[in-house]
Design a protein around this motif. Structure first.
Motif, mmCIF file in Angstrom:
data_model
loop_
_atom_site.group_PDB
_atom_site.id
_atom_site.type_symbol
_atom_site.label_atom_id
_atom_site.label_comp_id
_atom_site.label_asym_id
_atom_site.label_seq_id
_atom_site.Cartn_x
_atom_site.Cartn_y
_atom_site.Cartn_z
ATOM 1 N N GLU A 74 0.832 -1.203 0.000
ATOM 2 C CA GLU A 74 0.000 0.000 0.000
ATOM 3 C C GLU A 74 0.868 1.255 0.000
ATOM 4 O OE1 GLU A 74 -3.391 2.285 -0.163
ATOM 5 O OE2 GLU A 74 -3.175 0.103 -0.394
ATOM 6 N N PHE A 75 1.929 1.233 0.782
ATOM 7 C CA PHE A 75 2.801 2.403 0.863
ATOM 8 C C PHE A 75 3.584 2.606 -0.429
ATOM 9 C CE2 PHE A 75 6.698 4.615 2.421
ATOM 10 C CZ PHE A 75 6.067 5.783 2.824
ATOM 11 N N ARG A 76 3.867 1.527 -1.147
ATOM 12 C CA ARG A 76 4.582 1.638 -2.415
ATOM 13 C C ARG A 76 3.833 2.535 -3.398
ATOM 14 N NH1 ARG A 76 3.794 1.463 -7.491
ATOM 15 N NH2 ARG A 76 2.428 -0.350 -7.228
ATOM 16 N N LYS A 77 2.511 2.536 -3.324
ATOM 17 C CA LYS A 77 1.722 3.379 -4.216
ATOM 18 C C LYS A 77 1.976 4.859 -3.961
ATOM 19 C CE LYS A 77 -1.916 -0.141 -4.379
ATOM 20 N NZ LYS A 77 -3.335 -0.451 -4.046
ATOM 21 N N TYR A 78 2.369 5.188 -2.730
ATOM 22 C CA TYR A 78 2.657 6.582 -2.395
ATOM 23 C C TYR A 78 4.063 6.970 -2.835
ATOM 24 C CZ TYR A 78 -1.602 7.283 0.312
ATOM 25 O OH TYR A 78 -2.912 7.445 0.680
ATOM 26 N N ILE A 79 5.050 6.160 -2.463
ATOM 27 C CA ILE A 79 6.420 6.530 -2.821
ATOM 28 C C ILE A 79 6.713 6.240 -4.285
ATOM 29 C CG2 ILE A 79 7.304 6.243 -0.488
ATOM 30 C CD1 ILE A 79 8.426 3.558 -1.299
ATOM 31 N N GLY A 80 5.814 5.518 -4.961
ATOM 32 C CA GLY A 80 5.985 5.289 -6.385
ATOM 33 C C GLY A 80 5.539 6.461 -7.231
ATOM 34 N N ASP A 81 4.945 7.455 -6.608
ATOM 35 C CA ASP A 81 4.487 8.654 -7.303
ATOM 36 C C ASP A 81 5.301 9.841 -6.815
ATOM 37 O OD1 ASP A 81 2.638 11.212 -7.326
ATOM 38 O OD2 ASP A 81 1.838 9.859 -8.855
ATOM 39 N N ARG A 82 5.997 10.500 -7.725
ATOM 40 C CA ARG A 82 6.935 11.559 -7.342
ATOM 41 C C ARG A 82 6.250 12.699 -6.597
ATOM 42 N NH1 ARG A 82 10.044 13.354 -12.259
ATOM 43 N NH2 ARG A 82 11.144 11.400 -11.861
ATOM 44 N N GLU A 83 5.103 13.138 -7.081
ATOM 45 C CA GLU A 83 4.437 14.274 -6.450
ATOM 46 C C GLU A 83 3.933 13.918 -5.055
ATOM 47 O OE1 GLU A 83 1.431 15.827 -8.970
ATOM 48 O OE2 GLU A 83 2.814 16.406 -10.580
ATOM 49 N N ARG A 84 3.351 12.747 -4.921
ATOM 50 C CA ARG A 84 2.835 12.341 -3.615
ATOM 51 C C ARG A 84 3.974 12.085 -2.637
ATOM 52 N NH1 ARG A 84 -1.481 7.622 -4.771
ATOM 53 N NH2 ARG A 84 -2.129 8.052 -2.631
ATOM 54 N N CYS A 85 5.051 11.477 -3.132
ATOM 55 C CA CYS A 85 6.187 11.177 -2.261
ATOM 56 C C CYS A 85 6.861 12.456 -1.783
ATOM 57 C CB CYS A 85 7.194 10.297 -2.994
ATOM 58 S SG CYS A 85 8.599 9.778 -1.990
ATOM 59 N N GLY A 86 6.889 13.480 -2.646
ATOM 60 C CA GLY A 86 7.545 14.725 -2.278
ATOM 61 C C GLY A 86 6.924 15.402 -1.074
ATOM 62 N N SER A 87 5.645 15.141 -0.848
ATOM 63 C CA SER A 87 4.965 15.773 0.280
ATOM 64 C C SER A 87 5.114 14.985 1.578
ATOM 65 C CB SER A 87 3.471 15.932 -0.046
ATOM 66 O OG SER A 87 2.855 14.659 -0.215
ATOM 67 N N LEU A 88 5.717 13.805 1.512
ATOM 68 C CA LEU A 88 5.835 12.970 2.703
ATOM 69 C C LEU A 88 6.967 13.413 3.625
ATOM 70 C CD1 LEU A 88 5.325 9.405 1.144
ATOM 71 C CD2 LEU A 88 3.636 10.831 2.312
ATOM 72 N N VAL A 89 7.973 14.074 3.064
ATOM 73 C CA VAL A 89 9.132 14.512 3.846
ATOM 74 C C VAL A 89 9.152 16.038 3.884
ATOM 75 C CG1 VAL A 89 11.640 14.467 4.065
ATOM 76 C CG2 VAL A 89 10.432 12.470 3.153
ATOM 77 N N PRO A 90 9.009 16.659 5.057
ATOM 78 C CA PRO A 90 9.025 18.121 5.157
ATOM 79 C C PRO A 90 10.347 18.711 4.670
ATOM 80 C CG PRO A 90 8.194 17.131 7.185
ATOM 81 C CD PRO A 90 8.739 16.009 6.359
ATOM 82 N N GLU A 91 10.283 19.924 4.156
ATOM 83 C CA GLU A 91 11.482 20.597 3.655
ATOM 84 C C GLU A 91 12.528 20.788 4.752
ATOM 85 O OE1 GLU A 91 12.293 21.525 0.664
ATOM 86 O OE2 GLU A 91 10.431 21.201 -0.458
ATOM 87 N N ASP A 92 12.073 20.999 5.984
ATOM 88 C CA ASP A 92 12.994 21.273 7.091
ATOM 89 C C ASP A 92 13.154 20.068 8.016
ATOM 90 O OD1 ASP A 92 10.426 21.317 8.043
ATOM 91 O OD2 ASP A 92 10.692 23.084 9.312
ATOM 92 N N TYR A 93 13.082 18.877 7.449
ATOM 93 C CA TYR A 93 13.213 17.661 8.263
ATOM 94 C C TYR A 93 14.528 17.718 9.043
ATOM 95 C CZ TYR A 93 12.427 12.769 9.491
ATOM 96 O OH TYR A 93 12.184 11.600 10.177
#
Length: 383
Positions: free
Chosen positions: A34-53
């Motif tokens: 299920e999670f692969r569907k998120y990280i397999g999409d560049r736009e969706r994956c980009g929002s998973l990690v904050p810019e200031d992590y």
């Protein structure tokens, strides 16, 4: 196609079996797919990690012509899929080798670890130091989950215990590479690139599929999927097929539920795998403020332990990153077993297991299941 002499020689050096624990918990496999569907999409994956992590530097060593900064951060995968990583792998460690004098710009190359590359010595000695001396380029060495300090206590050397461990490793490295690339950008380093040898090259390829900007990539001795090396390639003889076949036979969840989650990825893995098995005689049954380089928000290892314990003790780790709930129970991969003992001895079991392995591997590792292929300036492979 026959097996190369190099493969045969390498197999003889393997002293331990892979995947002695089997496929992994069925619930974990479902969460990974299920999670692969998120990280397999560049736009969706980009929002998973904050810019200031938050990334922390906790040690700096001075050397002639360069510095070595040691740092750490909490893997974003622990926030997004709680409990999927073993406790030892939650804290991502890295070394940052930086020249004292830059020749031009401030270039950095991230090196991911190849198979059996524990800790940092090999990459630091063979890659990072020569790059500092010859090109004035910095190197960032990320330690992979299940390796080095991040190796589970019950894991023998480099032999992953479960098939699911490899899939978790890939997902973690995609997110952790994003953390480091963004941190390097914030700190003013440019241009940025990624590389790796063997598994490291493959993982680097996966990582940059989700980077939104052009980036140099040099994957050496890698391929477009991890399935072939375990089903027909150099590591196929090291796989504990006996345990995998047993679990696949007596637990109906694999062929009744999990197999339905596998998606088409350019080549129908489940139809192709039996052909591989039939044609390959070798497969016989058997508190967190960002800090700049050179600084640290806290002193000593106590702060690190406190931060890791804080994340592990929280259910979803907060911060708005909670995504998939911790798997309910499912500690026994054989839960929900079939009653027919004859299932374990059916003639087609080995081929079915190979087919299932290829499908599972391709679902989470085939490049066709991820965003557009990365911009590559050079690539070498072993095909």
């Amino acid at each position: 196609m026959g097996v190369s002499r190099l493969d045969v020689f390498y197999r003889r050096l393997l002293l331990s079996k892979l995947f002695i624990g089997g496929w992994g918990k069925p619930e974990d496999l479902k969460r990974i797919f299920e999670f692969r569907k998120y990280i397999g999409d560049r736009e969706r994956c980009g929002s998973l990690v904050p810019e200031d992590y938050p990334v922390h530097i906790n040690k700096t060593e001075e050397h002639t012509g360069y510095q070595i900064h040691e740092g750490f951060f909490i893997s974003p995968l622990e926030h997004l899929v709680p409990g999927i990583l073993p406790p030892e792998a939650v804290k991502a460690r890295f070394q940052f080798i930086v020249p004292k004098k830059w020749q031009k710009n401030r270039p950095v190359c991230i090196h991911l670890a190849g198979t059996g590359d524990h800790f940092f010595w090999r990459r630091r000695t063979l890659m990072a130091r020569p790059m500092v001396k010859e090109a004035g380029m910095a190197s960032l060495l990320l330690e992979s989950p299940y390796y080095g300090y991040r190796k589970p206590k019950d894991q023998l050397r480099s032999s992953l215990k479960n098939v699911s461990d490899l899939l978790v490793m890939g997902g973690a490295l995609i997110l952790e590479s994003t953390v480091l690339l963004r941190w390097l950008e914030r700190e003013g380093y440019w241009p940025l690139g990624m590389t790796g040898i063997s598994m490291g090259g493959y993982m680097a390829s996966l990582a940059v599929t989700n980077w939104p900007k052009p980036i140099p990539l040099i994957p050496c001795l890698s391929w477009s999927t991890a399935s072939s090396v375990f089903t027909t390639g150099v590591l196929s003889k090291a796989v504990n097929w006996k345990e995998l076949e047993k679990q696949y036979a007596i637990n109906s969840v694999y062929e009744e539920e999990i197999i339905k989650l596998l998606e088409y990825c350019g080549v129908d893995s489940l139809k192709m795998a039996p052909e591989f098995a039939k044609n390959d005689d070798s497969l016989s049954p058997s508190g967190d403020v960002r800090v700049s380089v050179g600084q640290s928000t806290r002193a000593g290892g106590e702060a690190e332990a406190e931060l890791v314990d804080q994340v592990l003790s929280s259910g979803t780790s907060g911060g708005g990153l909670g995504y998939l709930p911790r798997s309910p129970g499912a500690n026994n991969p054989l839960q929900g077993t079939k009653t027919e003992s004859t299932k374990c001895s059916r003639p087609s079991l080995h081929r079915e297991s190979i087919s299932f392995m290829k499908g599972v591997m391709d679902e989470c590792t085939h490049m066709a299941n991820f965003s557009d292929r990365p911009y590559t300036i050079h690539s070498t492979d072993s095909a």
